[in-house]
Design an enzyme around this catalytic site. Sequence first.
Site, PDB file in Angstrom:
ATOM      1  N   ASP A 258       0.844  -1.189   0.000  1.00  0.00           N
ATOM      2  CA  ASP A 258       0.000   0.000   0.000  1.00  0.00           C
ATOM      3  C   ASP A 258       0.885   1.247   0.000  1.00  0.00           C
ATOM      4  OD1 ASP A 258      -3.209   0.570   0.939  1.00  0.00           O
ATOM      5  OD2 ASP A 258      -1.782   2.229   1.130  1.00  0.00           O
ATOM      6  N   ILE A 259       0.522   2.236  -0.790  1.00  0.00           N
ATOM      7  CA  ILE A 259       1.323   3.449  -0.915  1.00  0.00           C
ATOM      8  C   ILE A 259       1.292   4.286   0.369  1.00  0.00           C
ATOM      9  CG2 ILE A 259      -0.451   5.052  -1.807  1.00  0.00           C
ATOM     10  CD1 ILE A 259       1.598   5.811  -4.008  1.00  0.00           C
TER      11      ILE A 259
ATOM     12  N   ASN B  52     -13.145  -3.268   2.054  1.00  0.00           N
ATOM     13  CA  ASN B  52     -14.111  -2.178   2.170  1.00  0.00           C
ATOM     14  C   ASN B  52     -15.055  -2.182   0.976  1.00  0.00           C
ATOM     15  OD1 ASN B  52     -13.057  -0.991   4.583  1.00  0.00           O
ATOM     16  ND2 ASN B  52     -11.366  -0.127   3.404  1.00  0.00           N
TER      17      ASN B  52
ATOM     18  N   GLU C 274     -12.009   3.624  -1.486  1.00  0.00           N
ATOM     19  CA  GLU C 274     -11.477   4.708  -2.320  1.00  0.00           C
ATOM     20  C   GLU C 274     -11.187   4.259  -3.741  1.00  0.00           C
ATOM     21  OE1 GLU C 274      -7.963   5.912  -0.266  1.00  0.00           O
ATOM     22  OE2 GLU C 274      -9.064   6.977   1.310  1.00  0.00           O
ATOM     23  N   VAL C 275     -10.778   3.008  -3.883  1.00  0.00           N
ATOM     24  CA  VAL C 275     -10.420   2.487  -5.209  1.00  0.00           C
ATOM     25  C   VAL C 275     -11.432   1.409  -5.584  1.00  0.00           C
ATOM     26  CG1 VAL C 275      -8.654   1.370  -6.601  1.00  0.00           C
ATOM     27  CG2 VAL C 275      -7.975   3.004  -4.816  1.00  0.00           C
TER      28      VAL C 275
ATOM     29  N   HIS D 131     -10.388  -5.211  -3.467  1.00  0.00           N
ATOM     30  CA  HIS D 131      -9.065  -5.570  -2.945  1.00  0.00           C
ATOM     31  C   HIS D 131      -9.171  -5.919  -1.474  1.00  0.00           C
ATOM     32  CE1 HIS D 131      -9.720  -1.238  -2.686  1.00  0.00           C
ATOM     33  NE2 HIS D 131      -9.071  -1.277  -1.530  1.00  0.00           N
ATOM     34  N   MET D 132      -8.251  -6.750  -1.045  1.00  0.00           N
ATOM     35  CA  MET D 132      -8.140  -7.155   0.357  1.00  0.00           C
ATOM     36  C   MET D 132      -6.893  -6.486   0.928  1.00  0.00           C
ATOM     37  SD  MET D 132      -7.401 -11.038   1.607  1.00  0.00           S
ATOM     38  CE  MET D 132      -9.062 -11.690   1.476  1.00  0.00           C
ATOM     39  N   HIS D 133      -7.073  -5.787   2.067  1.00  0.00           N
ATOM     40  CA  HIS D 133      -5.931  -5.249   2.797  1.00  0.00           C
ATOM     41  C   HIS D 133      -5.413  -6.346   3.727  1.00  0.00           C
ATOM     42  CE1 HIS D 133      -6.861  -0.821   2.144  1.00  0.00           C
ATOM     43  NE2 HIS D 133      -8.028  -1.366   1.844  1.00  0.00           N
TER      44      HIS D 133
HETATM   45  P1  5GP Z   1      -9.782   1.363   0.068  1.00  0.00           P
HETATM   46  O1  5GP Z   1     -10.058   2.564   0.917  1.00  0.00           O
HETATM   47  O2  5GP Z   1     -10.343   1.508  -1.328  1.00  0.00           O
HETATM   48  O3  5GP Z   1     -10.175   0.084   0.737  1.00  0.00           O
HETATM   49  O4  5GP Z   1      -8.204   1.283  -0.031  1.00  0.00           O
HETATM   50  C1  5GP Z   1      -7.475   1.805  -1.083  1.00  0.00           C
HETATM   51  C2  5GP Z   1      -6.018   1.715  -0.708  1.00  0.00           C
HETATM   52  O5  5GP Z   1      -5.245   1.894  -1.873  1.00  0.00           O
HETATM   53  C3  5GP Z   1      -5.576   2.796   0.287  1.00  0.00           C
HETATM   54  O6  5GP Z   1      -5.052   2.181   1.456  1.00  0.00           O
HETATM   55  C4  5GP Z   1      -4.516   3.587  -0.488  1.00  0.00           C
HETATM   56  O7  5GP Z   1      -3.434   3.986   0.324  1.00  0.00           O
HETATM   57  C5  5GP Z   1      -4.080   2.611  -1.571  1.00  0.00           C
HETATM   58  N1  5GP Z   1      -3.649   3.220  -2.803  1.00  0.00           N
HETATM   59  C6  5GP Z   1      -4.311   4.200  -3.498  1.00  0.00           C
HETATM   60  N2  5GP Z   1      -3.633   4.511  -4.618  1.00  0.00           N
HETATM   61  C7  5GP Z   1      -2.526   3.723  -4.631  1.00  0.00           C
HETATM   62  C8  5GP Z   1      -1.440   3.583  -5.564  1.00  0.00           C
HETATM   63  O8  5GP Z   1      -1.346   4.256  -6.584  1.00  0.00           O
HETATM   64  N3  5GP Z   1      -0.489   2.654  -5.258  1.00  0.00           N
HETATM   65  C9  5GP Z   1      -0.557   1.887  -4.124  1.00  0.00           C
HETATM   66  N4  5GP Z   1       0.433   1.011  -3.940  1.00  0.00           N
HETATM   67  N5  5GP Z   1      -1.570   1.981  -3.235  1.00  0.00           N
HETATM   68  C10 5GP Z   1      -2.542   2.894  -3.491  1.00  0.00           C
END
Ligand code: 5GP
Length: 116
Positions: free
Chosen positions: A29-30, A86, A94-95, A99-101
Site C-alpha cells: 500500500d502506498i 471495504n 477509495e479504489v 481488494h483485500m488489505h
Molecule cells: P480502500 O479505501 O479503497 O479500501 O483502499 C485503497 C487503498 O489503496 C488505500 O489504502 C490507499 O493507500 C491505496 N492506494 C491508493 N492509490 C494507490 C497507488 O497508486 N499505489 C498503491 N500502492 N496503493 C494505493
Amino acid sequence: MSTIFSKIIAGEIPAEIIFQDDRVTAFKDINPQAPVHILIVPNKEIPTVNDVSPEDEAVLGHLFVVARQIAAEQGVAENGYRLIVNCLGDAGQEVFHLHMHLMGGRKLGPMLSRRD
Ligand code: 5GP
C-alpha cells in the site's frame, strides 16, 4: 471503468509488487497504516463486493490462499494480522477495484473506531 490498480497489475505504473500470478496481484500500500500493509487484488476488475458473482468464487478464494502465504513471508502469521475488504461509502472504499488489505506487524486495536 479501469482504476489505478488495473494499471499496476498491467505494469503500466510502478508499485512494490510482492506476488503476481494469473489471477491475483499483491503490492505494498502506498500509504501504509501498519508495518505490513499489502493489497491483494484480483486481476479481474470487480469494482466492489456488490459486483461479485458466483463465477468469481475461485479467484476470491485464491485471495485468501495468497494472503496466508504473504502473511507467512512477511513474518506476521504467528502474531496475527487483519484482512479487510471495504465496500462503498460507509466503509470508506477509495479504489473501485475490489481488494483485500493485509495488515499486521503491530497491535491493530479494535476492529472499528469508536462512534463519536
Ligand atoms: P480502500 O479505501 O479503497 O479500501 O483502499 C485503497 C487503498 O489503496 C488505500 O489504502 C490507499 O493507500 C491505496 N492506494 C491508493 N492509490 C494507490 C497507488 O497508486 N499505489 C498503491 N500502492 N496503493 C494505493
